[in-house]
Design an enzyme around this catalytic site. Structure first.
Site, mmCIF file in Angstrom:
data_model
loop_
_atom_site.group_PDB
_atom_site.id
_atom_site.type_symbol
_atom_site.label_atom_id
_atom_site.label_comp_id
_atom_site.label_asym_id
_atom_site.label_seq_id
_atom_site.Cartn_x
_atom_site.Cartn_y
_atom_site.Cartn_z
ATOM 1 N N LYS A 1 39.851 48.437 35.232
ATOM 2 C CA LYS A 1 40.824 47.339 35.242
ATOM 3 C C LYS A 1 40.280 46.222 34.351
ATOM 4 O O LYS A 1 39.058 46.011 34.278
ATOM 5 C CB LYS A 1 41.009 46.872 36.687
ATOM 6 C CG LYS A 1 42.125 45.879 36.927
ATOM 7 C CD LYS A 1 42.253 45.610 38.437
ATOM 8 C CE LYS A 1 43.313 44.590 38.767
ATOM 9 N NZ LYS A 1 43.442 44.389 40.234
ATOM 10 N N SER B 1 45.820 45.346 46.113
ATOM 11 C CA SER B 1 45.995 45.665 44.690
ATOM 12 C C SER B 1 45.515 47.041 44.264
ATOM 13 O O SER B 1 45.737 47.440 43.116
ATOM 14 C CB SER B 1 45.297 44.605 43.825
ATOM 15 O OG SER B 1 46.014 43.399 43.868
ATOM 16 N N SER C 1 48.088 44.681 41.932
ATOM 17 C CA SER C 1 47.916 44.310 40.539
ATOM 18 C C SER C 1 47.248 45.414 39.706
ATOM 19 O O SER C 1 47.260 45.344 38.479
ATOM 20 C CB SER C 1 47.071 43.038 40.438
ATOM 21 O OG SER C 1 45.769 43.253 40.958
#
Length: 472
Positions: free
Chosen positions: A71, A170, A146
């Protein structure tokens, strides 16, 4: 995962081939917009080094040659770390995340950085300042957030695993939306060093993969104490990688959370979770309804406490120390205000304002202190119920993946997507999302959330691995 590394160490497969395979998949699926940047040169260089080690008879590690995707809020040497925000665009960190260090020490190769909601603020990747990632099963729908980019990348087979962060859901929610496995570990089991902070009291780093066994194998490599993060705790002495003997489901005591199965839950999600309950009961597991009375308050508690931490953590992005700096300010104050006004996106500004408000004089006792009191009550209620049950289960989200743009103009509706994932984060317990039967309405993936007591990550992974074979 272990098989791939074994093949590399045995010389049956070259690390260079695996890296090229990943880079090709990234290029072939670029229409899904899962990736912000690739690390082609450094990945090829690391692959060459690993292949040379193997050729010289040296074991290259437990993840030898295995490509992975990080990420974009994890710091990786030589790559930009933007956290999908314009204010960090172009920022190349001078050091690397402890999690990435541990993965690389065992031979893993980072091939790309993945898209996300900027700074982790969102549930769809629509709050990325760059672009929206598309769901691998339906390009008109979101992949969750996310960590939507890492989750989509795994399902699109860009890499065997990805690393995401979970502050309030997330990892678990995007795993549910795209149909992969996503683990949120016990708070403190993973080092936050080298991760762009969102909320320091709930941020965790977890793997996304296509099976529980793979997620457990990767987690075992990097979990544990780190001198660079004082909140980290000791790992389980037995580790987290799964043994060949599957855990028994018979007589395991499982509580299904009543408050998550009522109002606000879509019918197709309820059907899938209820089918999973029937499947578990058929194996001999004892599944009973339980209640956590303060659970309906958890979303309000989360959206008071977490913006308070967000407003503090984002104060460091002032246009002076990190990347974007507006050059038109007449003085230092204008440089601060204009850099933040132009650099932050709409959702980051909203959370900064909420957080600053609840921490301000006169409102601290009314909001922040009250929310901390309810958080303590939630911790007690989870502890009580997890003394009577081995695991808790329920939906990951109230719905399957929604259409791009469907909730974008309604922040409250978007926050409600988090209603089933924020409580485990506030309490600090481990939780995992595993796929169950797909939506009867849309065919989109749906996840089952499994929760265990603090530091019971090993038991959680073993149970989830046994359950994933019977609930899909």
């Amino acid at each position: 995962m272990a098989t791939i590394a074994d093949d590399v160490n045995a010389g049956r497969v070259k690390a260079a081939e695996l890296v090229e395979r990943s880079l090709t998949a990234i290029e072939q699926h670029k229409e899904y917009q899962a990736i912000i940047s690739t690390l082609a040169d450094s990945a090829r260089s690391r692959a060459k080094s690993i292949d040379e080690k193997v050729a010289n008879g040296v074991n290259a590690g437990r993840l030898a040659g295995v490509p992975f995707i990080a990420k974009d809020n994890l710091l990786v040497m030589g790559a930009e770390a933007t956290a999908a925000s314009n204010i960090l665009k172009g920022f190349v960190p001078p050091y690397q995340s402890s999690v990435i260090n541990r993965l690389e020490a065992e031979g893993a190769i980072c091939v790309a950085k993945a898209n996300q909601d900027a700074f982790g603020h969102g549930a769809s990747t629509e709050n990325s300042d760059f672009f929206v990632t598309k769901n691998p099963h339906d390009k008109t729908r979101v992949p969750g957030g996310s960590s939507g980019g890492p989750a989509a990348a795994v399902v699109l087979e860009m890499a065997p695993f990805a690393i995401g962060t979970d502050t309030g859901g997330s990892i678990r929610q995007p795993a549910s939306y795209v149909g992969c496995v996503g683990l949120r570990p016990t708070y403190g089991l993973t080092s936050r060093s080298g991760v762009v902070a969102m909320a320091s009291s709930t941020d965790t780093i977890g793997p996304l993969a296509m099976s529980v066994a793979d997620a457990a194998y990767v987690f075992d490599v990097y979990a544990g104490k780190d001198e660079l993060d004082s909140t980290t705790i000791d790992r389980d002495p037995q580790g987290y990688a799964l043994s060949d003997d599957k855990a028994q489901l018979k007589d395991v005591r499982v509580g299904i959370i009543k408050e998550w199965m009522g109002e606000g839950l879509d019918d197709d999600v309820r059907e899938s979770v209820e089918k999973a309950v029937r499947d578990l009961k058929a194996t001999g597991a004892v599944v009973e309804e339980i209640s956590i009375p303060s659970l309906p308050l958890s979303l309000a508690v989360y959206y008071i406490l977490i913006p308070a931490e967000v407003s503090s953590n984002l104060a460091r992005h002032d246009g002076q120390r990190y990347q974007f700096s507006d050059q038109n300010g007449a003085d230092l104050f204008e440089s601060y205000t204009q850099s933040r006004a132009k650099g932050f996106g709409r959702e980051a500004k909203r959370r900064i304002m909420i957080g600053t408000y609840v921490l301000s004089s006169g409102y601290y006792d009314a909001y922040y202190k009250q929310a901390q009191t309810v958080r303590t009550k939630l911790i007690q209620e989870f502890t009580d119920v997890l003394e009577r049950y081995d695991f808790l289960i329920g939906p990951v989200a109230p719905n399957a993946a929604f259409k791009i743009g469907e909730n974008a103009e309604d922040p409250l509706k978007m926050y409600l997507v988090d209603m089933m994932t924020v409580a485990p984060a506030l309490v600090g317990v481990p939780a995992i999302s595993i796929p169950v039967s797909a939506s009867s309405k849309t065919g989109m993936p749906i996840g089952l959330q499994i929760i265990a007591a603090q530091r019971s990550d090993r038991e959680l992974l073993a149970f989830a691995a046994a359950a994933e074979g019977v609930v899909q």
